[in-house]
Structure formats: structure tokens, C-alpha cells
Motif scaffolding. Sequence first.
Motif, PDB file in Angstrom:
ATOM      1  N   UNK A   1      -8.064  14.235  -7.283  1.00 21.94           N
ATOM      2  CA  UNK A   1      -8.703  12.956  -7.581  1.00 21.94           C
ATOM      3  C   UNK A   1     -10.195  13.278  -8.842  1.00 21.94           C
ATOM      4  N   UNK A   2     -10.711  12.894  -9.399  1.00 23.80           N
ATOM      5  CA  UNK A   2     -11.938  12.975 -10.429  1.00 23.80           C
ATOM      6  C   UNK A   2     -12.713  11.355  -9.643  1.00 23.80           C
ATOM      7  N   UNK A   3     -13.724  12.591  -9.294  1.00 24.21           N
ATOM      8  CA  UNK A   3     -15.140  11.335  -8.138  1.00 24.21           C
ATOM      9  C   UNK A   3     -14.906   9.879  -7.670  1.00 24.21           C
TER      10      UNK A   3
ATOM     11  N   UNK B   1      -4.051  17.380 -19.324  1.00 22.43           N
ATOM     12  CA  UNK B   1      -4.501  16.705 -19.643  1.00 22.43           C
ATOM     13  C   UNK B   1      -5.292  15.632 -20.393  1.00 22.43           C
ATOM     14  N   UNK B   2      -3.919  15.338 -20.409  1.00 21.01           N
ATOM     15  CA  UNK B   2      -3.761  14.016 -20.532  1.00 21.01           C
ATOM     16  C   UNK B   2      -4.790  13.067 -19.714  1.00 21.01           C
ATOM     17  N   UNK B   3      -3.560  12.596 -18.562  1.00 20.34           N
ATOM     18  CA  UNK B   3      -4.371  12.730 -17.471  1.00 20.34           C
ATOM     19  C   UNK B   3      -5.615  12.302 -16.795  1.00 20.34           C
ATOM     20  N   UNK B   4      -5.328  13.861 -16.937  1.00 19.25           N
ATOM     21  CA  UNK B   4      -7.292  14.226 -16.107  1.00 19.25           C
ATOM     22  C   UNK B   4      -8.156  13.266 -17.541  1.00 19.25           C
ATOM     23  N   UNK B   5      -7.866  13.517 -18.775  1.00 19.41           N
ATOM     24  CA  UNK B   5      -9.298  13.645 -19.406  1.00 19.41           C
ATOM     25  C   UNK B   5      -9.473  11.643 -18.912  1.00 19.41           C
TER      26      UNK B   5
ATOM     27  N   UNK C   1       0.943  -0.735  -0.378  1.00 18.99           N
ATOM     28  CA  UNK C   1       0.565   0.230   0.278  1.00 18.99           C
ATOM     29  C   UNK C   1       0.985   1.074   0.282  1.00 18.99           C
ATOM     30  N   UNK C   2       2.497   1.348  -0.153  1.00 23.94           N
ATOM     31  CA  UNK C   2       2.957   2.408   0.506  1.00 23.94           C
ATOM     32  C   UNK C   2       3.495   2.618  -1.151  1.00 23.94           C
ATOM     33  N   UNK C   3       3.401   3.876  -1.447  1.00 19.69           N
ATOM     34  CA  UNK C   3       3.604   4.365  -2.907  1.00 19.69           C
ATOM     35  C   UNK C   3       4.928   5.082  -2.844  1.00 19.69           C
ATOM     36  N   UNK C   4       5.801   5.392  -2.900  1.00 20.15           N
ATOM     37  CA  UNK C   4       6.676   6.196  -3.636  1.00 20.15           C
ATOM     38  C   UNK C   4       6.178   7.401  -4.498  1.00 20.15           C
ATOM     39  N   UNK C   5       5.648   8.646  -3.604  1.00 21.66           N
ATOM     40  CA  UNK C   5       5.671  10.068  -5.268  1.00 21.66           C
ATOM     41  C   UNK C   5       6.829  10.765  -5.438  1.00 21.66           C
ATOM     42  N   UNK C   6       7.509  10.112  -6.387  1.00 26.94           N
ATOM     43  CA  UNK C   6       8.512  11.162  -6.585  1.00 26.94           C
ATOM     44  C   UNK C   6       8.722  12.460  -6.654  1.00 26.94           C
ATOM     45  N   UNK C   7       9.870  12.657  -5.822  1.00 30.49           N
ATOM     46  CA  UNK C   7       9.875  14.330  -5.117  1.00 30.49           C
ATOM     47  C   UNK C   7       8.625  14.697  -4.369  1.00 30.49           C
ATOM     48  N   UNK C   8       8.229  13.726  -3.921  1.00 31.38           N
ATOM     49  CA  UNK C   8       7.138  14.648  -2.640  1.00 31.38           C
ATOM     50  C   UNK C   8       7.211  13.658  -2.086  1.00 31.38           C
ATOM     51  N   UNK C   9       7.383  12.586  -1.542  1.00 33.01           N
ATOM     52  CA  UNK C   9       7.423  12.093  -0.516  1.00 33.01           C
ATOM     53  C   UNK C   9       6.536  10.479  -0.705  1.00 33.01           C
TER      54      UNK C   9
ATOM     55  N   UNK D   1      -5.484  10.557  -8.878  1.00 28.09           N
ATOM     56  CA  UNK D   1      -5.594  10.781 -10.422  1.00 28.09           C
ATOM     57  C   UNK D   1      -3.809  10.787 -10.187  1.00 28.09           C
ATOM     58  N   UNK D   2      -2.781  10.510 -10.296  1.00 26.75           N
ATOM     59  CA  UNK D   2      -1.212  10.279 -10.128  1.00 26.75           C
ATOM     60  C   UNK D   2      -0.685  11.954 -10.835  1.00 26.75           C
ATOM     61  N   UNK D   3      -0.391  12.611 -10.695  1.00 24.99           N
ATOM     62  CA  UNK D   3       0.166  13.671 -11.358  1.00 24.99           C
ATOM     63  C   UNK D   3       1.562  13.688 -10.413  1.00 24.99           C
ATOM     64  N   UNK D   4       2.241  14.108 -11.278  1.00 23.21           N
ATOM     65  CA  UNK D   4       3.678  14.668 -10.971  1.00 23.21           C
ATOM     66  C   UNK D   4       3.518  16.121 -10.170  1.00 23.21           C
ATOM     67  N   UNK D   5       4.962  16.082  -9.784  1.00 21.83           N
ATOM     68  CA  UNK D   5       4.975  18.065  -8.962  1.00 21.83           C
ATOM     69  C   UNK D   5       4.828  19.086  -9.684  1.00 21.83           C
ATOM     70  N   UNK D   6       5.465  18.860 -11.070  1.00 25.70           N
ATOM     71  CA  UNK D   6       5.294  20.092 -11.714  1.00 25.70           C
ATOM     72  C   UNK D   6       3.674  19.909 -12.713  1.00 25.70           C
TER      73      UNK D   6
END
Lengths: 224, 224
Positions: free
Chosen positions: B142-144, B200-204, A211-219, B148-153
Amino acid sequence: MKLLIVEDEKELSKSIVTYLKGENYLCEVAVDFKTALEKTESFDYDCVLLDITLPDGNGLNVLKELKADNKTGGVIIISAKNLIDDRIAGLNLGADDYLAKPFHLSELSARIAAVIRRRRFDGNKVLELNELTFDTLAKTVSVNGKGVDLTRKEYDLFLYLVTNKNRVVSKNAIAEHLSGDEADVFDNFDFIYAHMKNLKKKMVLAGCEDYIKSIYGMGYKFDI
Amino acid sequence: MKLLIVEDEKELSKSIVTYLKGENYLCEVAVDFKTALEKTESFDYDCVLLDITLPDGNGLNVLKELKADNKTGGVIIISAKNLIDDRIAGLNLGADDYLAKPFHLSELSARIAAVIRRRRFDGNKVLELNELTFDTLAKTVSVNGKGVDLTRKEYDLFLYLVTNKNRVVSKNAIAEHLSGDEADVFDNFDFIYAHMKNLKKKMVLAGCEDYIKSIYGMGYKFDI
DNA sequence: TACGAATTTGAAGAGATTCTGAATATTCTG
DNA sequence: CAGAATATTCAGAATCTCTTCAAATTCGTA
């Protein structure tokens, strides 16, 4: 778990710290109210042990301030006077528990655990998350009922992640939580990597989903 | 999120920057008030940490100027003197918070987050917009209800657009917000294009309506 | 419609972050 | 105090992200 012990009797605070360290708490001591407030101002302790009979002021006012912030975790009053008046006043002002000197250290420890549990887990001693069971009283972790042997740091790390489940926790925060002193460790997270690896390995080996996910650059995030 | 740290003690500012970078803030440092004002003149920082006891002038006047502009985001005063007078004066002049040295970096970080939240989200930790949920504390999108996994930027970019929802934000502004150094990036927005596409791609893909509109020749708009 | 400018897209290299296993240091326990 | 368990450091490997580049597409205007 980090505690603040507000107590001016060096002998007593020393033996409290020794005992509680043995119970795997990280302890800091403040010998007067001024220092205590400074410390609570700048850090969110899991529990504060407050001797209300210190020379530099009125302990109950300090308690009031602690509770006003609503920032500090639990507060347990320890007092030489076991007068009913104090007791009631203390509880009314929001102390989570009250302990009259002299007390057994085991008793103190049990009260601390109870207060923390009440605040963090709504009083539940056991946390069940799918196949995972967290027993904060026994300090054990099990998967499908079968115990997993974790070291102290691994347990602390895991508990911290679980306590913050579904949230990203920064390595800064983890480092602070795991390291006893207020040491500046913000530029070397190698020890986190090491513990994280060992923890994950043990859990997966025990049949627990990772369940432990590494979030690159965040924690990291305990995602369940 | 971009911060300006106004502090002449190199040691301190360095550890502040190191820590806050770990919390995913972009940091710039000004060692005197003159530089600080120049910087705030030319960029709208999310929060300014202001040591009011610098040699080249009166910090409270600087605070006054910062607040007069109404341009800067939050201002947190950090001061060695923890005199009540300073505190009150600071708050009256519009400082958003006050922190006496020495402080824990985690405390500073928490205060910064609080100030930014107060200013940008009316103190809310969570932003709900139709099927979209932005949790600024958990640092998740998150959507609904599904993360959603987003990078830092990507996260930063998205947050910036959402913060300015229904307004067109220029690529200059985005570039400044996303790039750490004060580098002049005003002639190459390729990296924005790249992040924007991926976001955009990730969100859609996650089932979110594409709220981000490209306004030809002007910038982008999160339209909701 | 055609042209130049702006934006989108896909791919790839550089750079940063994290992971890993081993070595070393520290703490615990009898 | 010695041996074991645990914690931390280290360096190389693996991984992920950021940025750049070039080609394709879209847009506004002539």
C-alpha cells in the motif's frame, strides 16, 4: 472453528464430539498428551479442551507447553478433580477457563464460545463493520439490522474471511478451515468456488457491498 | 520466492509442491543429496526443505555444507525420526527450524514464511519505507495506507527488488527468481520488461515515488 | 552525431484461474 | 425412512495474467 479434545475416556470424548459437531465445531481427539502435543505442534486449533488427568504425564506441564508456544488458541481445562489447587494452578499457567467434571455439554459449549471470542474478537460478541453485523454468539449475520440466512459453510467461510480482514487468505487455508478431516484437498477448490459464489450472492442480495475480493492466483481478501 | 525440496518420497514431495504452489512459492525438487547440492550450488533458494534421512549420504553433513556456503537462505529439516538428538544436532549445525514427519502442510508453510521473514526482514511481517508499506503476511502493498492491486508476478518482482534495496539486481537474478522451472531464460528478458513496466505504472499511479531505477546494462535498483 | 545495443511500450494470443449453473452426493430433520 | 436442505463435483464459459512480439525510444560509444 477447529477444536482439539484431549481426553482418554472414549465415552466422554465421543459425546463431547457429537455435541460440539452439532454446534458446528470441527473436532479432533487426542487420547494422550504425546499425541496432543504433536497435533498442536502442527495445527493451530481455535481451542483445546485439556483433561489434565491423563495417564501419560502431567497435564499442567502440557498446558505450560501449549501456552509457551503462544500458538494455540484458547485452552480449557477439564478435570475430574475439582480441587481448588488445580484450578488455581491451571489459571496461573494460562488456561483460559476451567471446567470440573461432570459438566453439562451446553456449559462446555458456552465456555468454548466465550474463550474463542475473547481471543479472536477481544471478547466482543458482536462485530460491526459498516452495514454488516456479525454476531458470533447468535451465529447470525445481518446487513443494516436485517438478518441474512447463511448455511453453515457459508457462515464459516465468511467468518474466516472477516477474521482475516484486509489480508489475502489462500485457498489452501480456506480449504483446511472448512474441511473437517485433515484431508488432502489442495488440488480441488471447486467447493470453495461454489460456496464463495453462494455467499457473495446472498450478501449482495441482502444489500451488502461486496467486500470479498478475489485475488487472482493468490486467494481471497475481505477488504474493508 | 523459490524453494528447494530435498525429499525422495515422491508422494510427499508432490503434495508439498502442490500445497506450496498454492501459497505462491516456486518449488523445485531434488530426490537425493547430490542433486540438492548441485542445485544450491547454482541458485540461492529462499528456503531449503531438507529431509535428512535420504539413502545417499548423511543429511546433517549436507546441512553443514549448505550452511558453510552461507549462500542458501533458510534451511528447515524434515525428518521421520523425531529424535531429540537429531533435533539438537540439526539446530546446532544451523538449521533454522525442524519439523517432524508427519506434519500438516499449513504448519510447514507457516514455518517457511517465518524462516524467510527472519532472514530477510529481521522477523518483521511489515516493511515500511516512506509512503510505501509492504505487508508480507497479508500479502499486500500500500501507498500512504491505500492498497495497490498487484498481480502475483508484480508482487514477487517488487518484493525481490525491495528485499535487495539499494543494490543492483541483475536481470538474470530476477529471471531466476520469477520463473518456475529451471528453464534457461537468460536470453529473453522481455517478460521482465513487461512486468516491470506494469509494476512501475501501477505504483506511480497509486502515488508512489518511482524508486525503481533502471541501470543500463546491469539491471535494476530499488533506490530508497 | 550516428550507430548498434539495450530498454520501454503497446498490443495480442496462449494459457491458467475463476465463475457459473446444473447434476450428484451427502447430511439433516421430522 | 423419506423429503428437504446442504455440500460437493463437474464441465463449459468467462475472465485475468503471463509471455511474446514488433515497433519506438533511450543509452553508450565510436
